[in-house]
Design a protein around this motif. Structure first.
Motif, PDB file in Angstrom:
ATOM      1  N   HIS A  95       0.833  -1.201   0.000  1.00 17.44           N
ATOM      2  CA  HIS A  95       0.000   0.000   0.000  1.00 17.44           C
ATOM      3  C   HIS A  95       0.866   1.248   0.000  1.00 17.44           C
ATOM      4  CE1 HIS A  95      -3.723  -2.241   0.689  1.00 17.44           C
ATOM      5  NE2 HIS A  95      -2.930  -3.072   1.346  1.00 17.44           N
ATOM      6  N   LEU A  96       0.766   2.014  -1.088  1.00 18.73           N
ATOM      7  CA  LEU A  96       1.437   3.302  -1.222  1.00 18.73           C
ATOM      8  C   LEU A  96       0.401   4.374  -0.958  1.00 18.73           C
ATOM      9  CD1 LEU A  96       3.604   5.367  -2.063  1.00 18.73           C
ATOM     10  CD2 LEU A  96       2.995   4.905  -4.443  1.00 18.73           C
ATOM     11  N   CYS A  97       0.634   5.183   0.058  1.00 16.28           N
ATOM     12  CA  CYS A  97      -0.300   6.240   0.429  1.00 16.28           C
ATOM     13  C   CYS A  97       0.354   7.601   0.241  1.00 16.28           C
ATOM     14  CB  CYS A  97      -0.715   6.081   1.890  1.00 16.28           C
ATOM     15  SG  CYS A  97      -1.457   4.470   2.269  1.00 16.28           S
ATOM     16  N   THR A  98      -0.461   8.567  -0.112  1.00 17.39           N
ATOM     17  CA  THR A  98       0.018   9.942  -0.179  1.00 17.39           C
ATOM     18  C   THR A  98      -0.887  10.801   0.689  1.00 17.39           C
ATOM     19  OG1 THR A  98      -1.314  10.628  -2.094  1.00 17.39           O
ATOM     20  CG2 THR A  98       0.829   9.613  -2.553  1.00 17.39           C
ATOM     21  N   THR A  99      -0.313  11.859   1.238  1.00 12.84           N
ATOM     22  CA  THR A  99      -1.096  12.801   2.020  1.00 12.84           C
ATOM     23  C   THR A  99      -1.736  13.805   1.061  1.00 12.84           C
ATOM     24  OG1 THR A  99       0.825  14.216   2.360  1.00 12.84           O
ATOM     25  CG2 THR A  99       0.399  12.516   4.026  1.00 12.84           C
ATOM     26  N   ASP A 100      -2.432  14.768   1.620  1.00 19.80           N
ATOM     27  CA  ASP A 100      -3.072  15.793   0.793  1.00 19.80           C
ATOM     28  C   ASP A 100      -2.041  16.540  -0.049  1.00 19.80           C
ATOM     29  OD1 ASP A 100      -5.560  15.194   1.870  1.00 19.80           O
ATOM     30  OD2 ASP A 100      -5.396  16.705   3.444  1.00 19.80           O
ATOM     31  N   ASN A 101      -2.465  16.982  -1.204  1.00 16.90           N
ATOM     32  CA  ASN A 101      -1.625  17.814  -2.076  1.00 16.90           C
ATOM     33  C   ASN A 101      -0.246  17.219  -2.317  1.00 16.90           C
ATOM     34  OD1 ASN A 101      -3.711  19.795  -2.131  1.00 16.90           O
ATOM     35  ND2 ASN A 101      -3.040  20.472  -0.118  1.00 16.90           N
ATOM     36  N   GLY A 109      -4.034  10.966   9.221  1.00 15.14           N
ATOM     37  CA  GLY A 109      -4.350  10.424  10.537  1.00 15.14           C
ATOM     38  C   GLY A 109      -4.034   8.946  10.677  1.00 15.14           C
ATOM     39  N   ASN A 110      -4.884   8.246  11.403  1.00 12.79           N
ATOM     40  CA  ASN A 110      -4.668   6.827  11.680  1.00 12.79           C
ATOM     41  C   ASN A 110      -4.690   5.956  10.439  1.00 12.79           C
ATOM     42  OD1 ASN A 110      -4.156   6.905  14.420  1.00 12.79           O
ATOM     43  ND2 ASN A 110      -6.320   6.822  14.968  1.00 12.79           N
ATOM     44  N   GLU A 111      -5.324   6.428   9.364  1.00 13.37           N
ATOM     45  CA  GLU A 111      -5.351   5.649   8.121  1.00 13.37           C
ATOM     46  C   GLU A 111      -3.948   5.435   7.568  1.00 13.37           C
ATOM     47  OE1 GLU A 111      -7.968   7.796   5.553  1.00 13.37           O
ATOM     48  OE2 GLU A 111      -9.746   6.794   6.311  1.00 13.37           O
ATOM     49  N   LEU A 112      -3.017   6.332   7.873  1.00 22.11           N
ATOM     50  CA  LEU A 112      -1.642   6.193   7.403  1.00 22.11           C
ATOM     51  C   LEU A 112      -0.963   4.962   7.988  1.00 22.11           C
ATOM     52  CD1 LEU A 112      -0.433   9.916   7.573  1.00 22.11           C
ATOM     53  CD2 LEU A 112      -0.947   8.576   5.515  1.00 22.11           C
ATOM     54  N   LYS A 113      -1.449   4.494   9.118  1.00 21.07           N
ATOM     55  CA  LYS A 113      -0.831   3.356   9.799  1.00 21.07           C
ATOM     56  C   LYS A 113      -1.098   2.028   9.098  1.00 21.07           C
ATOM     57  CE  LYS A 113      -0.640   5.745  14.181  1.00 21.07           C
ATOM     58  NZ  LYS A 113      -1.066   5.814  15.568  1.00 21.07           N
ATOM     59  N   VAL A 138       4.494   5.953   2.809  1.00 23.52           N
ATOM     60  CA  VAL A 138       3.719   7.189   2.817  1.00 23.52           C
ATOM     61  C   VAL A 138       4.556   8.281   2.174  1.00 23.52           C
ATOM     62  CG1 VAL A 138       2.675   8.986   4.259  1.00 23.52           C
ATOM     63  CG2 VAL A 138       2.415   6.578   4.891  1.00 23.52           C
ATOM     64  N   PHE A 139       4.013   8.886   1.119  1.00 20.47           N
ATOM     65  CA  PHE A 139       4.641  10.058   0.518  1.00 20.47           C
ATOM     66  C   PHE A 139       3.953  11.273   1.114  1.00 20.47           C
ATOM     67  CE2 PHE A 139       4.971  13.471  -2.614  1.00 20.47           C
ATOM     68  CZ  PHE A 139       6.351  13.536  -2.729  1.00 20.47           C
ATOM     69  N   ILE A 140       4.720  12.097   1.812  1.00 22.29           N
ATOM     70  CA  ILE A 140       4.190  13.262   2.508  1.00 22.29           C
ATOM     71  C   ILE A 140       4.342  14.479   1.610  1.00 22.29           C
ATOM     72  CG2 ILE A 140       4.410  14.720   4.557  1.00 22.29           C
ATOM     73  CD1 ILE A 140       5.646  12.184   5.950  1.00 22.29           C
ATOM     74  N   THR A 166       5.242  16.258  12.190  1.00 12.40           N
ATOM     75  CA  THR A 166       4.135  15.674  12.958  1.00 12.40           C
ATOM     76  C   THR A 166       3.784  14.287  12.442  1.00 12.40           C
ATOM     77  OG1 THR A 166       3.245  17.854  13.483  1.00 12.40           O
ATOM     78  CG2 THR A 166       1.729  15.990  13.650  1.00 12.40           C
ATOM     79  N   ILE A 167       3.707  14.131  11.134  1.00 13.21           N
ATOM     80  CA  ILE A 167       3.366  12.832  10.550  1.00 13.21           C
ATOM     81  C   ILE A 167       4.448  11.806  10.865  1.00 13.21           C
ATOM     82  CG2 ILE A 167       2.983  11.586   8.382  1.00 13.21           C
ATOM     83  CD1 ILE A 167       1.700  14.220   7.318  1.00 13.21           C
ATOM     84  N   VAL A 168       5.704  12.205  10.724  1.00 13.71           N
ATOM     85  CA  VAL A 168       6.816  11.307  11.019  1.00 13.71           C
ATOM     86  C   VAL A 168       6.769  10.875  12.487  1.00 13.71           C
ATOM     87  CG1 VAL A 168       9.331  11.236  11.281  1.00 13.71           C
ATOM     88  CG2 VAL A 168       8.321  12.072   9.157  1.00 13.71           C
ATOM     89  N   ARG A 169       6.485  11.815  13.362  1.00 12.91           N
ATOM     90  CA  ARG A 169       6.406  11.502  14.795  1.00 12.91           C
ATOM     91  C   ARG A 169       5.286  10.491  15.070  1.00 12.91           C
ATOM     92  NH1 ARG A 169       7.183  16.345  16.186  1.00 12.91           N
ATOM     93  NH2 ARG A 169       5.035  17.034  16.152  1.00 12.91           N
ATOM     94  N   GLU A 170       4.140  10.641  14.396  1.00 10.97           N
ATOM     95  CA  GLU A 170       3.017   9.725  14.588  1.00 10.97           C
ATOM     96  C   GLU A 170       3.308   8.325  14.056  1.00 10.97           C
ATOM     97  OE1 GLU A 170      -0.260  11.730  12.712  1.00 10.97           O
ATOM     98  OE2 GLU A 170      -0.425  13.211  14.325  1.00 10.97           O
ATOM     99  N   LEU A 171       4.182   8.220  13.058  1.00 16.83           N
ATOM    100  CA  LEU A 171       4.492   6.923  12.440  1.00 16.83           C
ATOM    101  C   LEU A 171       5.794   6.315  12.953  1.00 16.83           C
ATOM    102  CD1 LEU A 171       3.481   7.709   8.737  1.00 16.83           C
ATOM    103  CD2 LEU A 171       2.100   6.633  10.530  1.00 16.83           C
ATOM    104  N   LYS A 172       6.497   7.024  13.832  1.00 17.39           N
ATOM    105  CA  LYS A 172       7.796   6.573  14.325  1.00 17.39           C
ATOM    106  C   LYS A 172       7.690   5.182  14.962  1.00 17.39           C
ATOM    107  CE  LYS A 172      11.717   7.838  17.162  1.00 17.39           C
ATOM    108  NZ  LYS A 172      12.324   8.838  18.031  1.00 17.39           N
ATOM    109  N   GLY A 173       8.618   4.320  14.592  1.00 16.75           N
ATOM    110  CA  GLY A 173       8.670   2.971  15.146  1.00 16.75           C
ATOM    111  C   GLY A 173       7.791   1.974  14.420  1.00 16.75           C
ATOM    112  N   LEU A 174       6.970   2.444  13.489  1.00 18.82           N
ATOM    113  CA  LEU A 174       6.113   1.545  12.705  1.00 18.82           C
ATOM    114  C   LEU A 174       6.831   1.169  11.409  1.00 18.82           C
ATOM    115  CD1 LEU A 174       2.683   3.381  13.170  1.00 18.82           C
ATOM    116  CD2 LEU A 174       3.508   1.340  14.360  1.00 18.82           C
ATOM    117  N   PRO A 175       6.512   0.001  10.859  1.00 18.16           N
ATOM    118  CA  PRO A 175       7.166  -0.417   9.609  1.00 18.16           C
ATOM    119  C   PRO A 175       6.553   0.268   8.387  1.00 18.16           C
ATOM    120  CG  PRO A 175       5.631  -2.096  10.316  1.00 18.16           C
ATOM    121  CD  PRO A 175       5.624  -1.032  11.387  1.00 18.16           C
ATOM    122  N   ILE A 176       6.643   1.594   8.388  1.00 18.85           N
ATOM    123  CA  ILE A 176       6.082   2.404   7.310  1.00 18.85           C
ATOM    124  C   ILE A 176       7.187   3.305   6.780  1.00 18.85           C
ATOM    125  CG2 ILE A 176       4.360   4.141   6.688  1.00 18.85           C
ATOM    126  CD1 ILE A 176       2.711   3.058   9.125  1.00 18.85           C
TER     127      ILE A 176
END
Length: 179
Positions: A60-66, A94-98, A103-105, A113-123
């Motif tokens: 799953h490749l996800c992108t944030t807004d814009n 948000g949580n959907e990124l998990k 994730v392309f930001i 903020t996004i990096v901090r929320e995903l820190k330690g996850l295999p993303i």
């Protein structure tokens, strides 16, 4: 597949990847967005996720807004990586990124903020924001002499349990490792 065939296939991909990073990026023609999209696809080929994340049925490749990638991501629809479908999710927050592998930001997002929320996850976190790897992001896309390249924060990737291949590390313009 025979080990030498796997090695040869990866070598060919590495060479193609090297050609992509040395090609001039032409933002006015949409070429820069196409090159960034090619980078995202190739990053999947040179990264290994922990077993739980790797055993999912699709990547799953996800992108944030814009994300500023335009229709270029459509090229990746119906692509496979290691016999798994590559599924594209745009404008995810948000949580959907998990639930993503990568994730392309986008440039207008608060990457720290996004990096901090995903820190330690295999993303695998990727962005073209300046100083992205200094904010804990894993791969930052950077322009250098009118060419697009990338830099890697190996420490952040390792914290998430993500293994970055030596081939990808060799192509990076800069690699941050733990001291």
């Amino acid at each position: 597949m025979h080990p030498s065939s796997v090695f040869f296939s990866r070598l060919v991909l590495a060479l193609l990847f090297a050609v992509a990073i040395t090609s001039p990026a032409k933002a006015e023609s949409g070429g820069e967005a196409a090159i960034k999209t090619a980078f995202l696809y190739n990053f999947f080929k040179f990264v290994e996720w922990p077993e739980a994340a790797a055993n999912q049925g699709a990547y799953h490749l996800c992108t944030t807004d814009n994300d500023n990638l335009g229709d270029n991501l459509l090229i990746l629809e119906n692509k496979t990586i290691d016999n798994k479908a590559l599924v594209i999710h745009r404008n995810i927050n948000g949580n959907e990124l998990k639930t993503c592998h990568m994730v392309f930001i986008g440039p207008s997002e608060n990457a720290a903020t996004i990096v901090r929320e995903l820190k330690g996850l295999p993303i695998l976190t990727v962005s073209d924001k300046p100083n992205f790897i200094d904010q804990g992001g894993m791969i930052g896309l950077v322009a250098d002499d009118n060419r697009l390249g990338f830099e890697i924060n190996l420490t952040s990737a390792n914290i998430g349990g993500i293994h970055v291949s030596a081939q990808l590390l060799k192509l990076a313009k800069n690699v941050i490792t733990a001291n």
